[in-house]
Write an enzyme that holds these catalytic residues in place. Structure first.
Site, mmCIF file in Angstrom:
data_model
loop_
_atom_site.group_PDB
_atom_site.id
_atom_site.type_symbol
_atom_site.label_atom_id
_atom_site.label_comp_id
_atom_site.label_asym_id
_atom_site.label_seq_id
_atom_site.Cartn_x
_atom_site.Cartn_y
_atom_site.Cartn_z
ATOM 1 N N LYS A 1 0.808 -1.234 0.000
ATOM 2 C CA LYS A 1 0.000 0.000 0.000
ATOM 3 C C LYS A 1 0.837 1.279 0.000
ATOM 4 O O LYS A 1 0.477 2.264 -0.637
ATOM 5 C CB LYS A 1 -0.934 0.028 1.213
ATOM 6 C CG LYS A 1 -2.083 -0.957 1.144
ATOM 7 C CD LYS A 1 -2.933 -0.819 2.403
ATOM 8 C CE LYS A 1 -4.200 -1.614 2.337
ATOM 9 N NZ LYS A 1 -5.135 -1.267 3.424
ATOM 10 N N ASP B 1 -10.551 2.917 2.369
ATOM 11 C CA ASP B 1 -10.768 2.363 3.716
ATOM 12 C C ASP B 1 -11.598 3.305 4.590
ATOM 13 O O ASP B 1 -12.478 2.868 5.334
ATOM 14 C CB ASP B 1 -9.431 2.074 4.402
ATOM 15 C CG ASP B 1 -8.765 0.822 3.848
ATOM 16 O OD1 ASP B 1 -9.473 -0.052 3.321
ATOM 17 O OD2 ASP B 1 -7.525 0.730 3.932
#
Ligand code: ATR
Length: 274
Positions: free
Chosen positions: A65, A101
């Site tokens: 990420k 997220d």
């Protein structure tokens, strides 16, 4: 056929292929979504090759990420604030990176505790990558104070300085005095789970009876943290919906349909975890 992927290393435990596969079938889309393992040393090259590949984009998970964050052509606001990219797509041949997220977290709260945005004072347990996305979401929801409580104080301190003055860092022993003022508490750590230090499991009995309690872990669905809140009769929200909702924006970008998070989808994914 439109193709998307989830990449990480290792990748075999990801539920994303089943989740996106459910939607592809539901909407009758001629597309595929596959787990695609890429070793860390090959990940930058993988990103470079993406614009000329067969893929429309995909999801990025651990440990890629942050590398994705540092190597895309364009970031959305959430990814810039969170410092990590979990969703990739192509726009005018540019590689774009977003982070869904925080969106997934908020959408899950909106679904199961629509009043959560009325709170002013929140506690976030933990100071890792997940906590950073949650803090972004809670600030966006309009909270006035966010207390970041972590086993390693320095990490809470580092995280609090990345955001604004509404964030305060605390060591774990300060938790008891913070609880009575909290409208909302979210756990992003593995406290209470097998193998963790049982003495760190907080006594939640001093939370106001109106407090909302959430956990981002969804296996088990009722974590020890949520169990103790449920036993006190507090309103709780489990972490499964965050997984489901965070997948929505990516699916829409790659396949052109905004998918719905339904109870059928939830039951299907739950069935896979048991
Ligand atoms: P993630 O990206 O999932 O947030 P992470 O960056 O490894 O993962 O962060 C894990 C968080 O859980 C950290 O806040 C960690 O505390 P430390 O910073 O002190 O390591 C916390 N954590 C992990 N195991 C824990 C435990 N048994 N008790 C309390 N906190 C724990």
């Amino acid at each position: 056929m439109k193709k998307a992927f989830v990449t990480g290393w290792p990748i075999k435990h990801s539920k994303s292929p089943m989740l996106h596969g459910f939607w592809l079938k539901q909407y009758g889309i001629d597309g595929s979504y596959e787990a695609y393992g890429v070793e860390p040393e090959n990940f930058e090259q993988f990103l470079k090759d993406l614009p000329s590949s067969e893929f429309m984009g995909g999801n990025v998970t651990i440990p890629h990420k942050e590398v994705a964050f540092a190597n895309v052509d364009q970031l959305d606001n959430a990814a810039s604030a969170i410092g990590a990219v979990n969703t990739l797509w192509l726009e005018d041949e540019k590689l774009c990176g977003g982070n869904t997220d925080a969106y997934g977290f908020s959408a899950n709260m909106d679904q199961f505790a629509p009043d959560w945005k009325n709170g002013k004072n929140a506690i976030v347990l933990g100071a890792g990558g997940a906590a950073r996305a949650i803090i972004f979401a809670i600030l966006d929801a309009g909270y006035e104070q966010i207390h970041i409580v972590n086993r390693t104080y320095e990490r809470a301190e580092n995280l609090s300085t990345l955001f604004d003055k509404k964030c305060h860092a605390h060591s774990w022993d300060k938790l008891p005095e913070l609880l009575s003022e909290a409208d909302f508490i979210v756990n992003t750590t593995s406290i209470g789970m097998a193998g963790s230090d049982a003495s760190m499991m907080p006594d939640l009995s001093t939370l106001p009876t109106s407090a909302i309690v959430s956990d981002i872990v969804y296996i088990p669905l009722e974590t020890p943290f949520l169990k103790s809140a449920n036993e006190l009769g507090l309103q709780t929200v489990d972490g499964l919906g965050m997984l489901l909702h965070q997948a929505v924006p990516g699916f829409e970008k790659w396949f052109g349909v905004r998918p719905e998070v339904t109870s059928e989808l939830r039951d299907y994914i739950l069935g896979l975890s048991s």
